[in-house]
Write a protein that holds these residues in place. Structure first.
Motif, PDB file in Angstrom:
ATOM      1  N   ILE A 140     -14.622  25.332 -22.313  1.00 55.38           N
ATOM      2  CA  ILE A 140     -14.671  26.228 -23.479  1.00 55.38           C
ATOM      3  C   ILE A 140     -13.840  27.492 -23.259  1.00 55.38           C
ATOM      4  CG2 ILE A 140     -16.908  25.397 -24.276  1.00 55.38           C
ATOM      5  CD1 ILE A 140     -18.188  27.801 -22.900  1.00 55.38           C
ATOM      6  N   GLY A 141     -13.235  27.620 -22.084  1.00 57.54           N
ATOM      7  CA  GLY A 141     -12.397  28.784 -21.805  1.00 57.54           C
ATOM      8  C   GLY A 141     -11.379  28.453 -20.732  1.00 57.54           C
ATOM      9  N   PHE A 142     -10.190  29.054 -20.833  1.00 57.51           N
ATOM     10  CA  PHE A 142      -9.111  28.790 -19.888  1.00 57.51           C
ATOM     11  C   PHE A 142      -8.280  30.048 -19.730  1.00 57.51           C
ATOM     12  CE2 PHE A 142      -4.498  27.285 -19.895  1.00 57.51           C
ATOM     13  CZ  PHE A 142      -4.398  27.231 -18.517  1.00 57.51           C
ATOM     14  N   HIS A 143      -8.043  30.448 -18.477  1.00 60.90           N
ATOM     15  CA  HIS A 143      -7.184  31.599 -18.218  1.00 60.90           C
ATOM     16  C   HIS A 143      -6.271  31.287 -17.043  1.00 60.90           C
ATOM     17  CE1 HIS A 143      -5.709  35.668 -17.781  1.00 60.90           C
ATOM     18  NE2 HIS A 143      -6.077  35.657 -16.507  1.00 60.90           N
ATOM     19  N   LEU A 144      -4.975  31.401 -17.287  1.00 61.92           N
ATOM     20  CA  LEU A 144      -3.976  31.163 -16.252  1.00 61.92           C
ATOM     21  C   LEU A 144      -3.476  32.519 -15.778  1.00 61.92           C
ATOM     22  CD1 LEU A 144      -1.009  28.583 -16.566  1.00 61.92           C
ATOM     23  CD2 LEU A 144      -1.207  30.370 -14.849  1.00 61.92           C
ATOM     24  N   GLY A 145      -3.945  32.950 -14.614  1.00 65.28           N
ATOM     25  CA  GLY A 145      -3.566  34.247 -14.079  1.00 65.28           C
ATOM     26  C   GLY A 145      -2.413  34.171 -13.103  1.00 65.28           C
ATOM     27  N   LYS A 146      -2.026  35.319 -12.589  1.00 66.13           N
ATOM     28  CA  LYS A 146      -0.905  35.397 -11.661  1.00 66.13           C
ATOM     29  C   LYS A 146      -1.208  34.707 -10.345  1.00 66.13           C
ATOM     30  CE  LYS A 146       1.995  38.764  -9.215  1.00 66.13           C
ATOM     31  NZ  LYS A 146       2.238  40.210  -8.953  1.00 66.13           N
ATOM     32  N   ASP A 147      -2.459  34.781  -9.890  1.00 64.38           N
ATOM     33  CA  ASP A 147      -2.823  34.231  -8.584  1.00 64.38           C
ATOM     34  C   ASP A 147      -3.748  33.027  -8.669  1.00 64.38           C
ATOM     35  OD1 ASP A 147      -1.413  36.282  -7.088  1.00 64.38           O
ATOM     36  OD2 ASP A 147      -3.006  37.647  -7.724  1.00 64.38           O
ATOM     37  N   THR A 148      -4.639  33.006  -9.649  1.00 58.12           N
ATOM     38  CA  THR A 148      -5.592  31.911  -9.771  1.00 58.12           C
ATOM     39  C   THR A 148      -5.736  31.486 -11.231  1.00 58.12           C
ATOM     40  OG1 THR A 148      -7.448  33.450  -9.993  1.00 58.12           O
ATOM     41  CG2 THR A 148      -6.918  32.707  -7.756  1.00 58.12           C
ATOM     42  N   VAL A 149      -6.428  30.358 -11.417  1.00 55.70           N
ATOM     43  CA  VAL A 149      -6.698  29.836 -12.750  1.00 55.70           C
ATOM     44  C   VAL A 149      -8.206  29.657 -12.872  1.00 55.70           C
ATOM     45  CG1 VAL A 149      -6.075  28.073 -14.449  1.00 55.70           C
ATOM     46  CG2 VAL A 149      -4.557  28.524 -12.509  1.00 55.70           C
ATOM     47  N   THR A 150      -8.748  29.925 -14.052  1.00 54.07           N
ATOM     48  CA  THR A 150     -10.171  29.701 -14.272  1.00 54.07           C
ATOM     49  C   THR A 150     -10.404  28.888 -15.528  1.00 54.07           C
ATOM     50  OG1 THR A 150     -10.454  31.761 -15.533  1.00 54.07           O
ATOM     51  CG2 THR A 150     -10.848  31.860 -13.146  1.00 54.07           C
ATOM     52  N   ILE A 151     -11.463  28.093 -15.496  1.00 49.45           N
ATOM     53  CA  ILE A 151     -11.957  27.425 -16.695  1.00 49.45           C
ATOM     54  C   ILE A 151     -13.447  27.706 -16.799  1.00 49.45           C
ATOM     55  CG2 ILE A 151     -10.229  25.587 -16.880  1.00 49.45           C
ATOM     56  CD1 ILE A 151     -12.152  23.738 -15.382  1.00 49.45           C
ATOM     57  N   ASP A 152     -13.926  27.838 -18.019  1.00 47.42           N
ATOM     58  CA  ASP A 152     -15.351  28.013 -18.274  1.00 47.42           C
ATOM     59  C   ASP A 152     -15.896  26.698 -18.817  1.00 47.42           C
ATOM     60  OD1 ASP A 152     -15.207  30.638 -17.483  1.00 47.42           O
ATOM     61  OD2 ASP A 152     -14.916  31.398 -19.519  1.00 47.42           O
ATOM     62  N   LEU A 153     -16.969  26.204 -18.211  1.00 51.12           N
ATOM     63  CA  LEU A 153     -17.526  24.906 -18.547  1.00 51.12           C
ATOM     64  C   LEU A 153     -18.883  25.051 -19.228  1.00 51.12           C
ATOM     65  CD1 LEU A 153     -16.661  23.193 -15.167  1.00 51.12           C
ATOM     66  CD2 LEU A 153     -15.517  22.789 -17.351  1.00 51.12           C
ATOM     67  N   LEU A 154     -19.089  24.268 -20.270  1.00 49.88           N
ATOM     68  CA  LEU A 154     -20.333  24.301 -21.027  1.00 49.88           C
ATOM     69  C   LEU A 154     -21.396  23.491 -20.290  1.00 49.88           C
ATOM     70  CD1 LEU A 154     -21.542  25.421 -23.646  1.00 49.88           C
ATOM     71  CD2 LEU A 154     -20.909  23.297 -24.775  1.00 49.88           C
TER      72      LEU A 154
END
Length: 424
Positions: A140-154
């Motif tokens: 439900i969420g995705f962020h591609l950062g300079k150093d890491t990547v995150t996803i938010d899971l339901l």
């Protein structure tokens, strides 16, 4: 319509496939296109960033910020591209200087940055598909950062074993080196596809397919085969507003992350003079020893403080039948003043005026609970002498101020007021 990302479409536009676009998106036609020549359509002052300009190109390989993926950087002629965004189907490039040419302008993408984002973005598709398939956990969420990547899971939680299984299956898909397609389906084709998530738009829907594995609406750039992701490594996870946030890295980021951890681990084993398999046990022992020594130290500190408090009380000035403790400390914090105050006001008929010199002056006034003196009123009458503020109750008041040089003056003034106005 299915297209390999590696297919370069030079003579035809995506309009042919029903995709409307005012600025031709070369990054959709060929995400590997790192340089191109085109015409500048317009140049305008960037009203939000003085000294910068917004350039519109007839066609562009610069990816605009969107869908969780950052923008591309590079050059348009001699100008550096610092930001790219899309508005009303047009793509605008923020540049630091005016380009010197408008026709046949040579443009260049920062390929290292672009390919890194391509690796991370496709890695996200693969990882999200495994969480969805194995545990029905929707991204439900995705962020591609300079150093890491995150996803938010339901989903409210996972076990360590479940994370390990997801990571193993994701890397298996990478090792299969599956082809990646760009799809522009009709409404009928869209209904027949097993989409992992619903499209956010109704028109010009673009899908990314990892062959027979994942179908997801996406406008980003990705490698043409899963093998180019290299590796996916989950770094950590945490609960986030009832869901789970997973942080991971792909490709070269994963290699560098692993190398950094290896160096740290190697330094730890060398420092402790133990082997790899003995490191955890050695650190665990140090942690237990440290915890035990801290407990002993805190007990000793408490005993010392209690002894000091008794000394403060026994040596206190006497005003009638009241005990007045006045102390100014150097390099102690507010917590220490509060602790001393809470112990002193347990003694009968005792008033304590405590202060500390640090980056700013800090003050705590307190009294025994049975006394009728309004400590908060006394505090407010003198705190302005150090350009301070604060307050409290009739029993205890505290605060701070910037005028450290007049801290002694504040204490003297408080003592005089106590003697002549408060103690009768």
């Amino acid at each position: 319509m299915k297209l390999y990302f590696s297919d370069i479409i030079i003579d035809s536009k995506l309009v042919k496939y029903g995709v409307k676009q005012l600025t031709r998106k070369l990054f959709w036609e060929d995400p590997y296109l790192a340089s191109f020549s085109t015409t500048i359509v317009s140049i305008n002052d960037d009203v939000e960033n003085a000294g910068s300009y917004l350039v519109e190109l007839a066609e562009t390989a610069f990816y605009p910020e969107g869908g969780g993926q950052p923008w591309d950087e590079g050059q348009i002629g001699d100008a550096n591209v610092t930001y790219v965004f899309e508005k009303n189907d047009k793509i605008y490039h923020r540049v630091d200087i005016l380009p010197t040419k408008k026709e046949q302008v040579e443009c260049k993408i920062n390929w290292e940055r672009r390919f890194d984002f391509m690796q991370q973005h496709l890695g996200q598709h693969i990882l999200s598909s495994r969480f969805h398939k194995l545990f029905n956990a929707r991204t439900i969420g995705f962020h591609l950062g300079k150093d890491t990547v995150t996803i938010d899971l339901l989903k409210d939680s996972f076990t360590v074993e479940e994370f390990q299984r997801v990571e193993e299956e994701a890397n298996h898909i990478i090792h299969l080196n599956l082809p990646v397609f760009s799809l522009y389906p009709s409404d009928e084709e869209l209904d027949s596809l097993p989409l992992r998530k619903a499209p956010k738009v109704e028109d010009n829907i673009r899908l990314v397919e990892v062959k027979n594995t994942d179908y997801s609406p996406c406008g980003g750039t990705h490698p043409s085969r899963t093998g180019e992701v290299g590796i996916i490594k989950i770094r950590k996870w945490e609960k986030m507003r009832g869901n789970v946030r997973v942080e991971f890295v792909c490709g070269l980021r994963a290699v560098m992350d692993s190398w950094g951890k290896y160096q740290q681990f190697n330094s730890i084993t060398n420092l402790l003079s133990v082997g790899d398999t003995e490191a955890f046990e050695a650190v665990e022992k140090i942690h237990a020893d440290n915890k035990r020594m801290n407990k002993q130290l805190n007990q000793l500190k408490k005993s010392l403080l209690e002894y000091q408090i008794k000394d403060y009380y026994s040596s206190a000035d006497k005003i009638k039948d009241y005990s007045l403790v006045v102390k100014v400390f150097d390099n102690v914090d507010m917590k220490y003043l509060q602790q001393v105050a809470s112990l002193l006001n347990q003694y009968p008929k005792t008033i304590a005026l405590l202060a500390a010199r640090n980056d700013k002056a800090q003050v705590v006034f307190t009294r025994s609970k049975e006394l009728k003196i309004d400590i908060n009123q006394l505090f407010k009458e003198v705190i302005s002498l150090i350009d301070g503020k604060g307050g409290g109750s009739e029993v205890t008041a505290q605060g701070g101020g910037s005028n450290i040089s007049n801290l002694e003056g504040l204490m003297d003034a408080a003592v005089l007021k106590l003697k002549h106005e408060y103690i009768k």
